[in-house]
Design a protein around this motif. Structure first.
Motif, PDB file in Angstrom:
ATOM      1  N   THR A 276      -6.455   6.219  -3.049  1.00 10.50           N
ATOM      2  CA  THR A 276      -5.689   5.952  -4.271  1.00 10.50           C
ATOM      3  C   THR A 276      -5.813   4.460  -4.570  1.00 10.50           C
ATOM      4  O   THR A 276      -5.605   3.636  -3.678  1.00 10.50           O
TER       5      THR A 276
ATOM      6  N   ASP B 139       0.820  -1.208   0.000  1.00  7.59           N
ATOM      7  CA  ASP B 139       0.000   0.000   0.000  1.00  7.59           C
ATOM      8  C   ASP B 139       0.856   1.260   0.000  1.00  7.59           C
ATOM      9  O   ASP B 139       2.023   1.249   0.399  1.00  7.59           O
ATOM     10  N   ASP B 140       0.216   2.356  -0.389  1.00  7.44           N
ATOM     11  CA  ASP B 140       0.855   3.679  -0.239  1.00  7.44           C
ATOM     12  C   ASP B 140       0.342   4.391   1.010  1.00  7.44           C
ATOM     13  O   ASP B 140       0.626   5.575   1.211  1.00  7.44           O
TER      14      ASP B 140
ATOM     15  N   VAL C  76      -2.560   5.352   1.653  1.00  9.24           N
ATOM     16  CA  VAL C  76      -3.592   6.333   1.312  1.00  9.24           C
ATOM     17  C   VAL C  76      -4.792   5.544   0.805  1.00  9.24           C
ATOM     18  O   VAL C  76      -4.672   4.776  -0.155  1.00  9.24           O
TER      19      VAL C  76
HETATM   20 CA    CA Z   1      -3.932   3.351  -1.859  1.00  8.57          CA
END
Ligand code: CA
Ligand code: ARG
Ligand code: ZN
Length: 249
Positions: free
Chosen positions: A190, A184-185, A187
């Motif tokens: 997204t 994951d980022d 966030v």
């Molecule tokens: Ca994301």
């Protein structure tokens, strides 16, 4: 929601060739791009993604230097070095670079030829003070939309490298999380993606959903990018608000 946060910037130009000693106008064009991109005032903003948002973050060249004297917010130093790499030598006086201005008060930007095809790099929040800031190669700093005669190299000539690096500086990860679908980022708004996108890969599907190739934190060409999201806004602003690691800015 909240107030506009304005971040003072100092730009350190470290050049060998006259081309690398980019003009004040080129530097200002980059500040203008940052102010458009982080306020979602960029003329190429589109409505593809409803979670696109105004970060309510602005940037200004510093007007007072660390000694309390008036400044343009730009320093210039000539060097014999052809390329600087990504090991922070450009931030070290003993290695021929320029020392950071107090990193709790200024966002330091070094503009010097990195080499190796690298456009820019950034330090995430929480790293050493002496190396805090972002570094861009001169041919990717500024925008060809905002003047003529600038030293810029397409398709990375619209100032989005600095937008991307300042995203990292404010704690954003690459949109694909630098890993496969399970990475994951951090966030939530997204979409998960399994790799970077280059060029302008609109509609590309990975991990079962359309990739957000228009996000500044992908690797798309400058002209393809046009947004940060609400979730990215929360993550960036958390570093700048009271209690955040960059609150002193
Ligand atoms: Ca994301
Ligand atoms: N490769 C660099 C990084 O990961 C910057 C990428 C910038 N992309 C662009 N379209 N200007 O930090
Ligand atoms: Zn990056």
């Amino acid at each position: 929601v909240g107030d506009i946060i304005t971040i003072p910037v100092v730009v350190h130009i470290v050049y060998r060739t006259s081309q690398e000693n980019i003009s004040d106008a080129q530097i200002q064009s980059q500040i203008d791009v940052l102010n458009e991109d982080f306020r979602r005032l960029n003329s190429d903003a589109d409505n593809t993604w409803s979670q696109a948002a105004d970060m309510q973050i602005e940037f200004c060249l510093a007007t007072v230097d660390p000694n309390g004297n008036a400044t343009t917010g730009i320093t210039r130093k000539s060097s014999t070095r052809t390329s600087w790499g990504t090991n922070d030598a450009v931030k070290s006086v003993s290695q021929g670079g320029v020392a950071a201005w107090n990193t709790s008060e200024y966002l330091n930007m070094w503009v010097a030829n990195i080499g190796g095809g690298i456009l820019g790099y950034a330090q995430f929040p929480g790293g050493a003070a002496s190396t805090d800031g972002v570094v861009m190669s001169p041919q990717y700093f500024g925008s060809s939309d905002k003047g003529t005669g600038f030293y810029l190299s397409a398709p990375f000539d619209k100032g989005r490298t600095t937008t991307h690096e300042v995203g990292h500086f404010l704690n954003l990860r690459h949109i694909w999380g630098d890993g496969g679908c399970g990475v994951d980022d951090f966030v939530s708004d997204t979409p998960t993606s399994d790799a970077s996108n280059g060029g302008c890969n609109i509609g590309h599907v990975s991990c079962g959903t359309v990739d957000m190739v228009q996000n500044y934190m992908d690797y798309s060409d400058d002209a393809c990018m046009n947004l940060f999201t609400n979730g990215q806004k929360a993550r960036m602003r958390a570093t700048l608000l009271p209690g955040g690691i960059r609150a002193s800015l």
